[in-house]
Structures are given as structure tokens and as C-alpha cells.
Design a protein around this motif. Structure first.
Motif, PDB file in Angstrom:
ATOM      1  N   ARG A  20      55.064  37.469  32.338  1.00  0.00           N
ATOM      2  CA  ARG A  20      53.998  37.855  31.407  1.00  0.00           C
ATOM      3  C   ARG A  20      52.622  37.472  31.947  1.00  0.00           C
ATOM      4  O   ARG A  20      51.648  38.212  31.785  1.00  0.00           O
ATOM      5  CB  ARG A  20      54.225  37.233  30.035  1.00  0.00           C
ATOM      6  CG  ARG A  20      55.390  37.834  29.297  1.00  0.00           C
ATOM      7  CD  ARG A  20      55.592  37.162  27.931  1.00  0.00           C
ATOM      8  NE  ARG A  20      56.805  37.637  27.319  1.00  0.00           N
ATOM      9  CZ  ARG A  20      56.932  38.829  26.735  1.00  0.00           C
ATOM     10  NH1 ARG A  20      55.917  39.648  26.669  1.00  0.00           N
ATOM     11  NH2 ARG A  20      58.083  39.185  26.203  1.00  0.00           N
ATOM     12  N   ILE A  21      52.532  36.322  32.590  1.00  0.00           N
ATOM     13  CA  ILE A  21      51.257  35.888  33.168  1.00  0.00           C
ATOM     14  C   ILE A  21      50.878  36.801  34.333  1.00  0.00           C
ATOM     15  O   ILE A  21      49.724  37.230  34.453  1.00  0.00           O
ATOM     16  CB  ILE A  21      51.326  34.405  33.589  1.00  0.00           C
ATOM     17  CG1 ILE A  21      51.404  33.528  32.331  1.00  0.00           C
ATOM     18  CG2 ILE A  21      50.130  34.020  34.458  1.00  0.00           C
ATOM     19  CD1 ILE A  21      51.727  32.076  32.597  1.00  0.00           C
ATOM     20  N   ARG A  22      51.829  37.124  35.212  1.00  0.00           N
ATOM     21  CA  ARG A  22      51.562  38.049  36.327  1.00  0.00           C
ATOM     22  C   ARG A  22      51.080  39.391  35.770  1.00  0.00           C
ATOM     23  O   ARG A  22      50.125  39.982  36.282  1.00  0.00           O
ATOM     24  CB  ARG A  22      52.824  38.252  37.168  1.00  0.00           C
ATOM     25  CG  ARG A  22      52.633  39.304  38.257  1.00  0.00           C
ATOM     26  CD  ARG A  22      53.865  39.545  39.093  1.00  0.00           C
ATOM     27  NE  ARG A  22      54.981  39.941  38.251  1.00  0.00           N
ATOM     28  CZ  ARG A  22      56.241  39.839  38.623  1.00  0.00           C
ATOM     29  NH1 ARG A  22      56.565  39.335  39.801  1.00  0.00           N
ATOM     30  NH2 ARG A  22      57.207  40.231  37.817  1.00  0.00           N
ATOM     31  N   HIS A  23      51.734  39.860  34.724  1.00  0.00           N
ATOM     32  CA  HIS A  23      51.368  41.133  34.101  1.00  0.00           C
ATOM     33  C   HIS A  23      49.930  41.089  33.592  1.00  0.00           C
ATOM     34  O   HIS A  23      49.118  41.970  33.895  1.00  0.00           O
ATOM     35  CB  HIS A  23      52.340  41.435  32.953  1.00  0.00           C
ATOM     36  CG  HIS A  23      51.970  42.634  32.158  1.00  0.00           C
ATOM     37  ND1 HIS A  23      51.108  42.578  31.091  1.00  0.00           N
ATOM     38  CD2 HIS A  23      52.337  43.931  32.282  1.00  0.00           C
ATOM     39  CE1 HIS A  23      50.970  43.786  30.588  1.00  0.00           C
ATOM     40  NE2 HIS A  23      51.696  44.629  31.285  1.00  0.00           N
ATOM     41  N   ALA A  24      49.595  40.075  32.823  1.00  0.00           N
ATOM     42  CA  ALA A  24      48.269  39.984  32.207  1.00  0.00           C
ATOM     43  C   ALA A  24      47.164  39.871  33.256  1.00  0.00           C
ATOM     44  O   ALA A  24      46.141  40.567  33.160  1.00  0.00           O
ATOM     45  CB  ALA A  24      48.222  38.788  31.253  1.00  0.00           C
ATOM     46  N   ILE A  25      47.363  39.023  34.250  1.00  0.00           N
ATOM     47  CA  ILE A  25      46.331  38.825  35.272  1.00  0.00           C
ATOM     48  C   ILE A  25      46.158  40.067  36.133  1.00  0.00           C
ATOM     49  O   ILE A  25      45.027  40.506  36.392  1.00  0.00           O
ATOM     50  CB  ILE A  25      46.641  37.579  36.119  1.00  0.00           C
ATOM     51  CG1 ILE A  25      46.457  36.325  35.243  1.00  0.00           C
ATOM     52  CG2 ILE A  25      45.748  37.516  37.357  1.00  0.00           C
ATOM     53  CD1 ILE A  25      46.915  35.040  35.886  1.00  0.00           C
ATOM     54  N   SER A  26      47.255  40.666  36.573  1.00  0.00           N
ATOM     55  CA  SER A  26      47.128  41.861  37.412  1.00  0.00           C
ATOM     56  C   SER A  26      46.503  43.014  36.631  1.00  0.00           C
ATOM     57  O   SER A  26      45.680  43.764  37.169  1.00  0.00           O
ATOM     58  CB  SER A  26      48.471  42.269  38.020  1.00  0.00           C
ATOM     59  OG  SER A  26      49.423  42.562  37.032  1.00  0.00           O
ATOM     60  N   PHE A  27      46.852  43.138  35.356  1.00  0.00           N
ATOM     61  CA  PHE A  27      46.258  44.181  34.517  1.00  0.00           C
ATOM     62  C   PHE A  27      44.738  44.034  34.478  1.00  0.00           C
ATOM     63  O   PHE A  27      44.002  45.000  34.669  1.00  0.00           O
ATOM     64  CB  PHE A  27      46.836  44.109  33.096  1.00  0.00           C
ATOM     65  CG  PHE A  27      46.265  45.128  32.154  1.00  0.00           C
ATOM     66  CD1 PHE A  27      46.839  46.375  32.036  1.00  0.00           C
ATOM     67  CD2 PHE A  27      45.146  44.841  31.383  1.00  0.00           C
ATOM     68  CE1 PHE A  27      46.315  47.330  31.168  1.00  0.00           C
ATOM     69  CE2 PHE A  27      44.616  45.785  30.522  1.00  0.00           C
ATOM     70  CZ  PHE A  27      45.201  47.030  30.411  1.00  0.00           C
ATOM     71  N   GLU A  28      44.266  42.817  34.223  1.00  0.00           N
ATOM     72  CA  GLU A  28      42.828  42.604  34.077  1.00  0.00           C
ATOM     73  C   GLU A  28      42.077  42.709  35.397  1.00  0.00           C
ATOM     74  O   GLU A  28      40.979  43.261  35.439  1.00  0.00           O
ATOM     75  CB  GLU A  28      42.555  41.253  33.407  1.00  0.00           C
ATOM     76  CG  GLU A  28      43.003  41.200  31.961  1.00  0.00           C
ATOM     77  CD  GLU A  28      42.466  42.322  31.087  1.00  0.00           C
ATOM     78  OE1 GLU A  28      41.344  42.839  31.320  1.00  0.00           O
ATOM     79  OE2 GLU A  28      43.178  42.710  30.147  1.00  0.00           O
ATOM     80  N   LEU A  29      42.636  42.200  36.489  1.00  0.00           N
ATOM     81  CA  LEU A  29      41.943  42.277  37.774  1.00  0.00           C
ATOM     82  C   LEU A  29      41.774  43.728  38.233  1.00  0.00           C
ATOM     83  O   LEU A  29      40.681  44.124  38.669  1.00  0.00           O
ATOM     84  CB  LEU A  29      42.685  41.458  38.837  1.00  0.00           C
ATOM     85  CG  LEU A  29      42.597  39.940  38.692  1.00  0.00           C
ATOM     86  CD1 LEU A  29      43.435  39.255  39.758  1.00  0.00           C
ATOM     87  CD2 LEU A  29      41.142  39.466  38.739  1.00  0.00           C
ATOM     88  N   ILE A  30      42.822  44.509  38.118  1.00  0.00           N
ATOM     89  CA  ILE A  30      42.730  45.918  38.516  1.00  0.00           C
ATOM     90  C   ILE A  30      41.776  46.658  37.568  1.00  0.00           C
ATOM     91  O   ILE A  30      40.938  47.451  38.005  1.00  0.00           O
ATOM     92  CB  ILE A  30      44.125  46.576  38.544  1.00  0.00           C
ATOM     93  CG1 ILE A  30      44.965  45.950  39.668  1.00  0.00           C
ATOM     94  CG2 ILE A  30      44.009  48.090  38.733  1.00  0.00           C
ATOM     95  CD1 ILE A  30      46.436  46.303  39.613  1.00  0.00           C
ATOM     96  N   GLY A  31      41.886  46.380  36.278  1.00  0.00           N
ATOM     97  CA  GLY A  31      40.996  47.006  35.300  1.00  0.00           C
ATOM     98  C   GLY A  31      39.530  46.692  35.567  1.00  0.00           C
ATOM     99  O   GLY A  31      38.667  47.579  35.519  1.00  0.00           O
ATOM    100  N   LEU A  32      39.227  45.425  35.869  1.00  0.00           N
ATOM    101  CA  LEU A  32      37.848  45.023  36.178  1.00  0.00           C
ATOM    102  C   LEU A  32      37.313  45.744  37.407  1.00  0.00           C
ATOM    103  O   LEU A  32      36.158  46.181  37.423  1.00  0.00           O
ATOM    104  CB  LEU A  32      37.796  43.516  36.444  1.00  0.00           C
ATOM    105  CG  LEU A  32      37.308  42.609  35.335  1.00  0.00           C
ATOM    106  CD1 LEU A  32      37.399  41.152  35.769  1.00  0.00           C
ATOM    107  CD2 LEU A  32      35.921  42.953  34.879  1.00  0.00           C
TER     108      LEU A  32
END
Length: 153
Positions: A20-32
């Protein structure tokens, strides 16, 4: 057992905390990386201003992402006994996520950028529209790239 996934009634486990942490961080970094230059261009606003708003939004969204996805999966487990998502569930998942985030981010956009609440709402809706599509595509791709093992746990 610590570190294992919890199985649903159909034998499909829920994701563990590290996933879940990998999911959340990767989602936000790519989104940013996508939304900052795009937002600066579309709204003719300095990159650093959009960057700050985007970064603060990403921090809020990362926290919301973890809490929301955990809650959503628990509801699915309780209601369906399974965390796998159909296309309609994926659409509901993305829409509800963005609606909750919109309520939090609207005052931030207006305050930091010195714009009216209506302007902030229109800007935030544009970001929400982008993230609505992005969340749908990202989550589907994430489930394909990092599938939940059927025999885990």
C-alpha cells in the motif's frame, strides 16, 4: 502472522502495508511529474506556484490514498468478501477518491494562489479531472504489474 496478506472469502488476499505504501508513493510521484508542468502551462501560472500547490496536494493525497484504499478494501471485503474490482467498481473508486480530496484541497488552492473560491473550484476540478483518469489508469496498471498472488498468505 505479521507481514502476510489477509485472505478474502474467495481466497484472494488484501494487499499488505508495504504494498500500500509503494502504491501511494509511486502514484503521487508519477502524478506530480505529470501535473506540475501541465498545470503551469494550462493555467499560465508560474511553475513554482503550481509546484508548491501540487506538492502540498500530493502530500494530502498520499495520506488520503492510504486511508481511502484501506477503507475501500475493507468495505469490499465486508460487502463482497473479495477485493478484486470490476470496471464499475474501479470507476466508483476513482470518483469517490477525488470527491473526498476535492473537499480538502479547495481552500488550499484559493489561499495559496490568491484566487477566489470559484476560480479555485474550477482549477481543482481540472486537476480532479486529470487525476480521475490518471487514478483509473494507474490503479489498473498497478494491479497488472503488482498483482495480488492468489496463493499468498
Amino acid at each position: 502472522m505479521r507481514g502476510t496478506t489477509r485472505k478474502s472469502q474467495t481466497g484472494y488476499p488484501m494487499r499488505n502495508t508495504a504494498d500500500r505504501i509503494r502504491h501511494a508513493i509511486s502514484f503521487e510521484l508519477i502524478g506530480l511529474a505529470l501535473v506540475t508542468p501541465l498545470g503551469a502551462w494550462v493555467f499560465d501560472t508560474p511553475m513554482q506556484d503550481i509546484g508548491i500547490v501540487s506538492l502540498l496536494s500530493a502530500i494530502a493525497a498520499t495520506l488520503w490514498n492510504y486511508i481511502y484504499n484501506l477503507g475501500f478494501d475493507r468495505v469490499l471485503m465486508r460487502v463482497r468478501g473479495d477485493v478484486r474490482k470490476t470496471v464499475p467498481l474501479r470507476i466508483a473508486h476513482a470518483v469517490l477518491f477525488e470527491a473526498g480530496l476535492l473537499l480538502v484541497l479547495l481552500p488550499l488552492f484559493a489561499w495559496y494562489l490568491g484566487i477566489t473560491l470559484l476560480q479555485a473550484f474550477l482549477m481543482d476540478m481540472s486537476f480532479a479531472g486529470f487525476y480521475l483518469v490518471y487514478a483509473f489508469v494507474f490503479n489498473w496498471a498497478y494491479d497488472v504489474i503488482f498483482p495480488i498472488p492468489v496463493n499468498a498468505g
